[in-house]
Write a protein that holds these residues in place. Sequence first.
Motif, PDB file in Angstrom:
ATOM      1  N   LYS A 115      45.364  37.685  38.068  1.00 13.97           N
ATOM      2  CA  LYS A 115      43.919  37.858  37.961  1.00 13.97           C
ATOM      3  C   LYS A 115      43.446  37.542  36.541  1.00 13.97           C
ATOM      4  O   LYS A 115      42.415  36.894  36.340  1.00 13.97           O
ATOM      5  N   ILE A 116      44.204  38.020  35.570  1.00 12.35           N
ATOM      6  CA  ILE A 116      43.849  37.746  34.175  1.00 12.35           C
ATOM      7  C   ILE A 116      43.919  36.246  33.900  1.00 12.35           C
ATOM      8  O   ILE A 116      43.049  35.670  33.235  1.00 12.35           O
ATOM      9  N   GLU A 117      44.971  35.591  34.435  1.00 10.87           N
ATOM     10  CA  GLU A 117      45.113  34.158  34.215  1.00 10.87           C
ATOM     11  C   GLU A 117      43.935  33.393  34.808  1.00 10.87           C
ATOM     12  O   GLU A 117      43.391  32.475  34.181  1.00 10.87           O
ATOM     13  N   VAL A 118      43.526  33.768  36.023  1.00  8.09           N
ATOM     14  CA  VAL A 118      42.386  33.115  36.652  1.00  8.09           C
ATOM     15  C   VAL A 118      41.118  33.325  35.838  1.00  8.09           C
ATOM     16  O   VAL A 118      40.301  32.414  35.651  1.00  8.09           O
ATOM     17  N   SER A 119      40.956  34.539  35.302  1.00 10.00           N
ATOM     18  CA  SER A 119      39.776  34.823  34.484  1.00 10.00           C
ATOM     19  C   SER A 119      39.742  33.952  33.242  1.00 10.00           C
ATOM     20  O   SER A 119      38.697  33.407  32.869  1.00 10.00           O
TER      21      SER A 119
END
Length: 723
Positions: free
Chosen positions: A694-698
């Motif tokens: 999720k952090i990577e996508v953000s």
Amino acid sequence: MATLEEEFTLSTGVLGAGPEGFLGVEQSDKADQFLVTDGGRTVVLYKVSDQKPLGSWSVKQGQCITCPAVCNFQTGEYIVVHDHKVLRIWNNEDVTLDKVFKATLSAEVHRIHSVQRTEPLVLFSRGAARGLEALLTEPQQNIEAVIPDEEVIKWSEVFMLFKQPVLIFITENHENYFAYVQLCKSHTLSKYTLLLGKQENTVKPNFTARLDGKFISLVSLSSDGCIYETLIPMYSSDTEKNQRLGRALMLKAVVSGGARNGLALTFLDQDHIAVLGPPLPASKDCLSIWNIKFQTLQTSKELPQGTSGQLWYHGEILFMLHGKCLTVIPYKCEVSSLASALGKLKPTQESGTHSMPHFVNWETCSGYELGSCSAEQSKTPRRKKIETNLQPEVPGFKQLLLIIKKDSEKHIEVELRKFLAKSTPDFHTVIGDIVAGLLGRCKAEQSFYPRNCLMQLIQTHVLSYSLCPGLMEIALEHRDVQMLQLCLQQFPDIPESTTCACLKLFLSIADDCLRDITINVESVFDYSDVIQDGEEEMEEQTEIAQNGFSPEDSGCSKDSQQLSKKAGDATQETISFPVTSCPVSPKRATLLNAVLHSAYSEPFLLPHLKDIPAKHITLFLQYLYFLYLKCSGNATMTLPGKSPPTVSQIMDWICLLLDANFTVVLMIPEAKRLLLNLYNFVKSQISIYSELNKIEVSFRELQKLNQEKSSRGLYSIEVLELF
């Protein structure tokens, strides 16, 4: 395997790429500095690690640089040619090319080639070549025409062969291609006609080359999208002039057959080649690395901004024009072998250790019965044969084989030590013959087991399993775990059945037997004091310091917790988990680590793992789980000690054991708590990786916003709330 690392762009404020890109990228006398020549007036010296120019030099308005600048490795000076005939030489202290050394030549220059350990070589447009020193002595000397007027040089390269420069250049005449090979010191020139096929009429082929024994391997990227190889002899036959050379298919359909522009290729090493071009019709340009030994695509990178069809390679760096910018892409290529293609290679040896040759180079070992290779591999086969017949036998070799057949172990050990001291045991078959002699007597005489002699021979670092297949079997019969550990550490080609036999022995041998065996336990010196005794203390520590893993994770279901309690009650009299200390002794741990480092192929290993007794499988799983807990408690996810197992090796072996014995392990009461802990661990790791994704996508979305937004002259503060 080969990998392409993160690309970056060199500063383009000084350079301007012409319609056909840059003239060239050449290595300077410093490892990290490169000369970049544009298609107009400028040469820039870049330091790649800093991504900035160190110097820039330009010719006057109205003049034009006509060949790439190079470095004279003998003097550290730079050389360039402008307006085809004017040669300039300068160094870092010079500010402008107008005031540096100048020499006007009598003929047009096609290219200057500069390689290590020799002076630069000037190749003229009509095919003649001169060394730089001889040319500067008389710049206006007459330059002969080597090729006919109709032929035009399309590609050239220089190699070093036994301290002699070898020049090869390809010419084209009405869509016919010719290869010229010149040995610069002997001034011999050979001409060959290249049969490249009729399809070459539509597009010019791209060339790259390497030395392959007594041949030059010329590789061309054809218009049909395939790569072909032509072997060009280094020495031409006296009886046949202008030989016709055919080609053989090397790689099929590496780029789109309809591509006309943006194609290039270059050798990276003996087994890997880099290719620039669209892989499919109507697709974008792509940079790919192919393994030519196993015909496989190793890695690729899409180039959405397009390329000019130029690709340069120096060291472990690729240079190319991506869009209008000079792009640098570092890469790494591992040693190509069948083990890396089918299974897993042993990790690279640490620096400073003795490098072990994995395979015999039979081409360099004619006359093996003498016990040594020819010191000069450059000699012709006829000369080698003559000298082989004249050389005396290696002293003591045949006498040693006779001693092995009949003398005592002590006498053999003394004579072997003398032989190894006065010989250079670099030749594999000599050591292999000695081992074969010892093993043959071991099979004939049950009481004969020259352990010290075999250990000496293993420590020469030239043996492999295929060279002495009976060695590990004899060691298994005598339960010689120290010798087996040494073989596992050094032999790259051990069969999976033998690896599993060693694992069975390491798990089943009694601690009393291990206590009397000398084994170096440096790799496991810190295993004993990892976790404090007591299950409550263990739980408190793992909740804090194991990378998000807690054996009693709050996210676990009530059924899992109840199963955990039941399993704990059932195993009070056997083994309690979580593991409070290393479940095996340091010596046994050292032996098991040797198995973890061994090379294997999963399809061949799994059937043999099913034959290991259930209690030994459980013990090995406990040890692997203990190692993983230790890794999880370390921020770097590494183990202490010398050459410890990696996280990947630990997890691979856990998966292998569970795949091969899951039903059996599931029925063992002692393993239930272990399986539950592994399940909880995997569940917690899935949760962690989910949040990381999720952090990577953000961050990706934020990067896209920053790329789309034009922030010229503006200042803003943005707060990104991830949770």
